[in-house]
Write a protein that holds these residues in place. Structure first.
Motif, mmCIF file in Angstrom:
data_model
loop_
_atom_site.group_PDB
_atom_site.id
_atom_site.type_symbol
_atom_site.label_atom_id
_atom_site.label_comp_id
_atom_site.label_asym_id
_atom_site.label_seq_id
_atom_site.Cartn_x
_atom_site.Cartn_y
_atom_site.Cartn_z
ATOM 1 N N PHE A 62 0.001 -18.879 3.876
ATOM 2 C CA PHE A 62 -0.289 -17.700 4.301
ATOM 3 C C PHE A 62 -1.637 -17.417 4.915
ATOM 4 N N ILE A 69 -10.429 -6.018 3.363
ATOM 5 C CA ILE A 69 -9.148 -5.576 2.610
ATOM 6 C C ILE A 69 -9.262 -6.047 0.982
ATOM 7 N N TRP A 70 -9.960 -7.059 0.783
ATOM 8 C CA TRP A 70 -10.124 -7.295 -0.541
ATOM 9 C C TRP A 70 -11.261 -6.322 -1.230
ATOM 10 N N TYR A 73 -9.434 -2.873 -1.751
ATOM 11 C CA TYR A 73 -8.263 -3.026 -2.446
ATOM 12 C C TYR A 73 -8.109 -2.128 -3.699
ATOM 13 N N ASP A 76 -8.586 1.600 -2.766
ATOM 14 C CA ASP A 76 -7.288 2.151 -2.450
ATOM 15 C C ASP A 76 -6.228 2.278 -3.442
ATOM 16 N N VAL A 77 -6.157 1.432 -4.391
ATOM 17 C CA VAL A 77 -5.179 1.481 -5.462
ATOM 18 C C VAL A 77 -5.761 2.846 -6.458
ATOM 19 N N ARG A 80 -4.786 6.061 -4.777
ATOM 20 C CA ARG A 80 -3.136 6.377 -4.978
ATOM 21 C C ARG A 80 -3.056 6.676 -6.298
ATOM 22 N N LEU A 81 -3.834 6.324 -7.255
ATOM 23 C CA LEU A 81 -3.545 6.766 -8.887
ATOM 24 C C LEU A 81 -3.735 8.286 -8.758
ATOM 25 N N GLN A 154 11.018 -2.247 -14.638
ATOM 26 C CA GLN A 154 9.841 -1.700 -14.413
ATOM 27 C C GLN A 154 8.855 -1.180 -15.376
ATOM 28 N N MET B 49 -5.204 -9.164 -7.415
ATOM 29 C CA MET B 49 -4.926 -8.684 -6.148
ATOM 30 C C MET B 49 -4.467 -9.609 -5.135
ATOM 31 N N LYS B 50 -5.016 -10.926 -4.996
ATOM 32 C CA LYS B 50 -4.690 -11.791 -4.169
ATOM 33 C C LYS B 50 -3.447 -12.478 -4.242
ATOM 34 N N ALA B 52 -1.123 -11.086 -6.047
ATOM 35 C CA ALA B 52 -0.242 -9.853 -5.837
ATOM 36 C C ALA B 52 0.159 -9.878 -4.303
ATOM 37 N N TYR B 53 -1.002 -10.088 -3.467
ATOM 38 C CA TYR B 53 -0.482 -9.915 -2.035
ATOM 39 C C TYR B 53 0.278 -10.848 -1.563
ATOM 40 N N PHE B 54 0.001 -12.060 -1.653
ATOM 41 C CA PHE B 54 0.508 -13.111 -1.197
ATOM 42 C C PHE B 54 1.952 -13.383 -1.772
ATOM 43 N N LEU B 57 3.780 -10.747 0.106
ATOM 44 C CA LEU B 57 3.929 -11.370 1.724
ATOM 45 C C LEU B 57 5.088 -12.290 1.785
ATOM 46 N N HIS B 63 2.226 -8.374 6.755
ATOM 47 C CA HIS B 63 0.861 -8.039 6.401
ATOM 48 C C HIS B 63 0.813 -6.422 5.734
ATOM 49 N N LEU B 67 0.548 -5.632 1.658
ATOM 50 C CA LEU B 67 -0.696 -4.806 1.211
ATOM 51 C C LEU B 67 -0.025 -3.538 0.451
ATOM 52 N N ASP B 68 0.833 -2.670 1.254
ATOM 53 C CA ASP B 68 1.441 -1.367 0.787
ATOM 54 C C ASP B 68 2.032 -1.563 -0.660
ATOM 55 N N SER B 70 2.010 -4.295 -2.848
ATOM 56 C CA SER B 70 1.220 -4.886 -3.810
ATOM 57 C C SER B 70 0.498 -3.871 -4.461
ATOM 58 N N GLN B 71 -0.110 -2.762 -3.617
ATOM 59 C CA GLN B 71 -0.872 -1.854 -3.994
ATOM 60 C C GLN B 71 0.049 -0.756 -5.053
ATOM 61 N N ALA B 72 1.259 -0.502 -4.398
ATOM 62 C CA ALA B 72 2.189 0.454 -4.792
ATOM 63 C C ALA B 72 2.521 -0.123 -6.507
ATOM 64 N N PHE B 74 1.037 -1.988 -8.471
ATOM 65 C CA PHE B 74 -0.105 -1.926 -9.157
ATOM 66 C C PHE B 74 -0.246 -0.240 -9.866
ATOM 67 N N VAL B 75 0.147 0.825 -8.772
ATOM 68 C CA VAL B 75 0.115 1.853 -9.349
ATOM 69 C C VAL B 75 1.270 2.289 -10.247
ATOM 70 N N ARG B 76 2.380 1.911 -10.149
ATOM 71 C CA ARG B 76 3.486 1.761 -10.843
ATOM 72 C C ARG B 76 3.431 1.074 -12.261
#
Lengths: 155, 206
Positions: A62, A69-70, A73, A76-77, A80-81, A154, B49-50, B52-54, B57, B63, B67-68, B70-72, B74-76
């Motif tokens: 990929f 982005i990193w 990252y 951003d998380v 969201r929290l 979950q 994070m990497k 998770a993202y890949f 993907l 993309h 990204l969305d 993988s971050q969501a 982490f929040v969960r």
């Protein structure tokens, strides 16, 4: 040399083939695997076909996204929290205000001597209908959650 | 693994391993998260994070959603971390949350009748290789594109195990932990997935 393999041999070959493609055979397994491909033409062909695919997938990767982005990252998380907590607080406050407002409105309406009885009844019916709908939706959500096949995943 | 642009490519490097049992540091981080320490969670996020993202993907193919999601996820994970056993490996658990979210997205996409192939596969793969002449490069790229299409045509379980082994480069043991199945099942699923991939490729090449 070629012939037909038994079921047990076939299963053993499949496992060895997977390991051979991933280059994870032990010395003993390597010897056994070589026996298979020497003995059975079909095994040799299958191995060759699997290796051809592995050769391509090994090169595939990929595209890496841009570095920013990193760098952002985690923030951003984190945002969201925080927003999640904010939404819960906002929702709780709004619900309390709405319930209180509705209660006060109904209370003042019931004490309003100028308002006709039929209008009072109509408003009470609207409020009752709204409450029933709300309870029904909450119950449905709860029911779906309980039967969600991914619920355990979950946790 | 580095791509031709000099960045770290999507395949996971061997230094980062996933096992079922957490190392001491990770267990401690999880305990701190459970006590409400968001910075400890940040360490976990930065660590994974990497990967998770890949992983995302691989599931969803573009993309923005990767990204969305993988971050969501982490929040969960943070919201549910109170019930998580700190002795277990974080990523094994996180992977299941991510997979769940990804499957939900794919299910919604299916409802919207939006084929996976529309989502820009060509932009996902780093196909350039400066060491070859143009004709050879074109041929290799064509082969990769065919394989990519064939991977997408696999059923979800087959696709998942191919992505875990050939793209994320996890060991059989790591895959067994993540999928929650015995090693023998991993081997047979991998064999069946590769065989199915071979069949799909043969059909695509006709």
């Amino acid at each position: 040399m070629s012939g037909r393999m038994g079921e047990q041999e076939r299963t053993q070959f499949q496992e060895l083939l997977v390991k051979a493609v991933d280059d994870e055979l032990s010395e003993e397994e390597k010897r056994r695997f070589e026996q298979f491909i020497d003995q059975y033409e079909a095994c040799r062909q299958e191995w060759q076909q699997f290796m051809n695919i592995k050769e391509v997938t090994q090169e595939m990767k990929f595209r890496n996204p841009p570095d920013p982005i990193w760098e952002t990252y985690w923030s951003d998380v984190y945002n969201r929290l925080e927003r999640g907590v904010a939404w819960i607080l906002l929702s709780a406050g709004t619900i309390i205000l709405l319930v209180y407002g509705a209660f006060k409105a109904v209370e003042s309406m019931l004490h309003d001597t100028q308002l006709e009885t039929i209008v009072k009844i109509a408003i009470l019916l609207v409020v009752a209908g709204f409450v029933v709908l709300l309870v029904s939706v909450i119950r449905e959500k709860f029911f779906v959650l309980r039967r969600d096949p991914y619920k355990e995943v979950q946790r | 693994v580095r791509d031709t642009d000099g960045g770290i490519a999507g395949k996971v490097t061997s230094g980062e391993t996933v096992s079922c049992v957490a190392d001491g540091d990770e267990g401690e981080l999880i305990r701190r998260c459970q006590a409400g320490d968001k910075q400890a969670f940040g360490v976990l996020v930065n660590k994974y994070m990497k990967r998770a993202y890949f992983t995302a993907l691989g599931f969803v193919g573009d993309h923005d959603h990767a990204l969305d999601l993988s971050q969501a996820a982490f929040v969960r994970a943070y919201q549910a971390i109170g019930g998580f056993n700190p002795e277990m490996k974080f990523f094994t658990w996180y992977y299941r949350i991510l997979k769940n979210l990804s499957l939900n997205l794919l299910r919604d996409r299916t409802r919207q009748a939006r084929p996976f192939a529309e989502l820009g596969d060509a932009t996902l793969l780093s196909m350039s290789d400066h060491s070859q002449d143009a004709a050879a490069l074109a041929e290799r790229n064509e082969r990769k594109e065919l394989v990519w299409k064939a991977i997408h045509a696999l059923n979800p379980k087959e696709k998942e195990i191919i992505l875990l082994k050939d793209f994320q480069e996890l060991s059989y043991k790591e895959i067994a932990d993540i999928l929650g199945c015995p090693l023998g099942t991993v081997m047979s699923r991998l064999y069946n997935a590769r065989k199915a991939l071979k069949t799909k490729l043969e059909r695509l090449m006709v």
